[in-house]
Design an enzyme around this catalytic site. Structure first.
Site, PDB file in Angstrom:
ATOM      1  N   ARG A 106      28.801  30.328  13.563  1.00  0.00           N
ATOM      2  CA  ARG A 106      28.861  29.604  12.752  1.00  0.00           C
ATOM      3  C   ARG A 106      29.745  28.211  13.741  1.00  0.00           C
ATOM      4  O   ARG A 106      30.419  28.600  14.813  1.00  0.00           O
ATOM      5  CB  ARG A 106      30.693  30.795  12.060  1.00  0.00           C
ATOM      6  CG  ARG A 106      31.057  29.305  12.093  1.00  0.00           C
ATOM      7  CD  ARG A 106      32.788  30.518  11.251  1.00  0.00           C
ATOM      8  NE  ARG A 106      32.267  30.945  10.205  1.00  0.00           N
ATOM      9  CZ  ARG A 106      32.854  30.888   9.037  1.00  0.00           C
ATOM     10  NH1 ARG A 106      34.138  31.190   9.408  1.00  0.00           N
ATOM     11  NH2 ARG A 106      32.594  31.495   7.964  1.00  0.00           N
ATOM     12  N   HIS A 133      26.545  27.010   3.691  1.00  0.00           N
ATOM     13  CA  HIS A 133      26.930  28.286   4.133  1.00  0.00           C
ATOM     14  C   HIS A 133      26.220  28.760   2.827  1.00  0.00           C
ATOM     15  O   HIS A 133      26.732  29.923   1.892  1.00  0.00           O
ATOM     16  CB  HIS A 133      28.419  28.605   3.499  1.00  0.00           C
ATOM     17  CG  HIS A 133      29.168  29.594   3.703  1.00  0.00           C
ATOM     18  ND1 HIS A 133      28.688  30.663   5.029  1.00  0.00           N
ATOM     19  CD2 HIS A 133      30.793  29.826   3.417  1.00  0.00           C
ATOM     20  CE1 HIS A 133      29.459  31.080   5.332  1.00  0.00           C
ATOM     21  NE2 HIS A 133      30.647  30.670   4.311  1.00  0.00           N
ATOM     22  N   GLN A 136      27.074  33.189   1.926  1.00  0.00           N
ATOM     23  CA  GLN A 136      28.169  32.739   0.997  1.00  0.00           C
ATOM     24  C   GLN A 136      27.156  33.294  -0.667  1.00  0.00           C
ATOM     25  O   GLN A 136      28.172  33.692  -1.604  1.00  0.00           O
ATOM     26  CB  GLN A 136      28.793  31.626   1.242  1.00  0.00           C
ATOM     27  CG  GLN A 136      29.624  32.072  -0.182  1.00  0.00           C
ATOM     28  CD  GLN A 136      31.414  33.101   0.305  1.00  0.00           C
ATOM     29  OE1 GLN A 136      31.525  32.520   1.633  1.00  0.00           O
ATOM     30  NE2 GLN A 136      31.594  33.250  -0.102  1.00  0.00           N
ATOM     31  N   ASP A 229      36.755  26.053  -3.570  1.00  0.00           N
ATOM     32  CA  ASP A 229      36.962  26.433  -2.552  1.00  0.00           C
ATOM     33  C   ASP A 229      37.558  25.522  -1.853  1.00  0.00           C
ATOM     34  O   ASP A 229      38.303  24.642  -2.839  1.00  0.00           O
ATOM     35  CB  ASP A 229      35.893  26.293  -1.769  1.00  0.00           C
ATOM     36  CG  ASP A 229      36.457  25.924  -0.477  1.00  0.00           C
ATOM     37  OD1 ASP A 229      36.863  26.874   0.217  1.00  0.00           O
ATOM     38  OD2 ASP A 229      34.394  25.934   0.298  1.00  0.00           O
ATOM     39  N   CYS A 270      34.754  31.710  -2.073  1.00  0.00           N
ATOM     40  CA  CYS A 270      34.233  32.173  -1.059  1.00  0.00           C
ATOM     41  C   CYS A 270      35.612  32.916  -0.306  1.00  0.00           C
ATOM     42  O   CYS A 270      35.256  33.684   0.278  1.00  0.00           O
ATOM     43  CB  CYS A 270      33.903  30.857  -0.254  1.00  0.00           C
ATOM     44  SG  CYS A 270      34.786  29.759  -0.007  1.00  0.00           S
ATOM     45  N   ARG A 315      29.548  40.241   0.457  1.00  0.00           N
ATOM     46  CA  ARG A 315      29.470  39.237   1.787  1.00  0.00           C
ATOM     47  C   ARG A 315      28.364  40.297   2.904  1.00  0.00           C
ATOM     48  O   ARG A 315      27.678  40.135   3.534  1.00  0.00           O
ATOM     49  CB  ARG A 315      30.827  38.856   2.710  1.00  0.00           C
ATOM     50  CG  ARG A 315      31.245  37.378   1.746  1.00  0.00           C
ATOM     51  CD  ARG A 315      30.275  36.031   1.705  1.00  0.00           C
ATOM     52  NE  ARG A 315      29.912  36.063   3.146  1.00  0.00           N
ATOM     53  CZ  ARG A 315      30.257  35.471   3.870  1.00  0.00           C
ATOM     54  NH1 ARG A 315      31.794  34.772   3.591  1.00  0.00           N
ATOM     55  NH2 ARG A 315      30.465  34.946   4.955  1.00  0.00           N
TER      56      ARG A 315
HETATM   57  N1   CP Z   1      34.051  32.875   2.883  1.00  0.00           N
HETATM   58  C1   CP Z   1      33.928  33.181   4.809  1.00  0.00           C
HETATM   59  O1   CP Z   1      33.294  32.636   4.803  1.00  0.00           O
HETATM   60  O2   CP Z   1      35.057  33.756   5.261  1.00  0.00           O
HETATM   61  P1   CP Z   1      35.248  33.784   6.283  1.00  0.00           P
HETATM   62  O3   CP Z   1      35.708  32.224   6.422  1.00  0.00           O
HETATM   63  O4   CP Z   1      36.725  34.575   6.986  1.00  0.00           O
HETATM   64  O5   CP Z   1      34.585  34.409   7.523  1.00  0.00           O
HETATM   65  N1  NVA Z   2      34.761  24.894   2.895  1.00  0.00           N
HETATM   66  C1  NVA Z   2      35.015  26.183   4.190  1.00  0.00           C
HETATM   67  C2  NVA Z   2      34.293  27.968   4.196  1.00  0.00           C
HETATM   68  C3  NVA Z   2      35.319  28.418   4.165  1.00  0.00           C
HETATM   69  C4  NVA Z   2      34.570  30.095   4.040  1.00  0.00           C
HETATM   70  C5  NVA Z   2      35.755  25.537   5.197  1.00  0.00           C
HETATM   71  O1  NVA Z   2      34.099  24.895   6.007  1.00  0.00           O
HETATM   72  O2  NVA Z   2      36.596  26.396   6.360  1.00  0.00           O
END
Ligand code: CP
Ligand code: NVA
Length: 328
Positions: A106, A133, A136, A229, A270, A315
């Site tokens: 990530r 993502h 997700q 989101d 998400c 998830r």
């Molecule tokens: N939705 C999601 O990716 O959550 P986190 O940032 O907590 O991993």
């Molecule tokens: N768009 C958000 C998603 C978090 C799961 C971010 O990248 O912060």
């Protein structure tokens, strides 16, 4: 279907049938978990989780999914590895590929996760980048199918920052699986033209439609799913809050907006979400901009139509399926 040895970097790399297979496998692994049936199919293998941004769901989904499969897990946060500071991505990937059977990443650019895949020689899974993502979307699709009984032909609306990682991936996921995708946002927050062109090519084959509108009535009417989101994603500077709030305030998912959708419509997110002031950022924004709720009101978030925690649970089941399919 054989996905052994494959990376999971973006949905564009997968056919509709492969995504179908991953969703079915997720449902099967979920049934096994619920029935208490052991599925430690990958005992003896080990994976590493590299996080350059914070996480609750993704990290826990990978860890619990891995433990259920019998995998050993190492978690590395940005402060505890040499990556990027003293050691290049390429060198780090080659070292980790010698020790681990799979790598989750990530972080920031999509190029980094693609490079880790190129150099490590083991399956690499994208746990979120600035662009995509993909795990997700598997969770979202599994949840939609559980709640509405199908995917094909449903109308899906993404409200808000429609050029962020989740929106980009949802557009591709919907096109691949035959859902009609609408991005409802100011036009400067539509996905990039190049990605829209890719999605259009896919939609032409699967029969789904793509629509981009700034009009809330048009975007929300007759939809089966309203997804949103946060308005400012990880990695973006705090200085964008003001302009983003100004641009997206009218796209807030509230009771009036939900009323425009089908009565059976789901509300999805998400997570994490700013639906109240019970977070430090939420409280700060409320104080600075006088906005106690942002992308979704607390009322909608807590309503019967909201399936956000079902999606969060999924998830884990979907990420487990990705690990199992690529490592078995
Ligand atoms: N939705 C999601 O990716 O959550 P986190 O940032 O907590 O991993
Ligand atoms: N768009 C958000 C998603 C978090 C799961 C971010 O990248 O912060």
């Amino acid at each position: 279907m054989n996905l052994r040895g494959r990376n999971f970097l973006k949905l564009l790399d997968f056919t509709s049938d492969e995504i179908r297979y991953l969703l079915d496998l997720s449902a099967e692994l979920k049934r096994m978990k619920m029935a208490g049936v052991s599925h430690r199919y990958l005992t003896g293998k080990n994976i590493v989780l590299l996080f350059e941004k914070t996480s609750t769901r993704t990290r826990c989904a990978f860890e619990v999914g891995a433990m259920d499969l019998g995998l050993g897990v190492t978690f590395l946060d940005p402060g505890s590895s040499q990556m990027g500071k003293k050691e290049s991505i390429a060198d780090t990937a080659r070292v980790l590929g010698r020790m681990y059977d799979g790598i989750e990443y990530r972080g920031f650019s999509q190029k980094i996760v693609e490079d880790i895949a190129r150099y490590s020689g083991v399956p690499v899974w994208n746990g979120l980048t600035d662009d995509f993502h993909p795990t997700q979307v598997l969770a979202a699709l599994l949840t939609i199918e559980e709640k509405l009984g199908r995917l094909r032909g449903l109308n899906f609306t993404f409200m808000g920052d429609a050029r962020n990682n989740v929106a980009n991936s949802m557009m591709i996921g919907c096109a691949k699986m035959g859902l009609n995708f609408t991005a409802c946002a100011p036009s400067h927050l539509y996905p990039k033209a190049e990605l829209i062109r890719e999605a259009e090519k896919i939609a032409a084959k699967t029969g789904s439609t793509l629509r981009f509108t700034s009009d809330i009535d048009e975007g929300a009417s007759d939809t089966d799913i309203i997804y949103t989101d946060i308005w400012v994603s990880m990695g973006e500077p705090d200085s964008v809050w003001e302009e983003r709030i100004a641009a997206l305030k009218k796209y807030q998912v509230n009771k009036d907006l939900m009323a425009k959708a089908k009565p059976t419509a789901l509300f999805m997110h998400c997570l994490p979400s700013f639906h109240d002031t019970n977070t430090s950022i939420g409280a700060e924004i409320a104080k600075k901009f006088g906005l106690p709720e942002m992308e979704v009101t607390d009322e909608v978030f807590e309503s019967e139509q909201s399936v956000v925690f079902d999606e969060a649970e999924n998830r884990m089941h979907t990420i487990k399926a990705v690990m199992y399919a690529t490592l078995k």
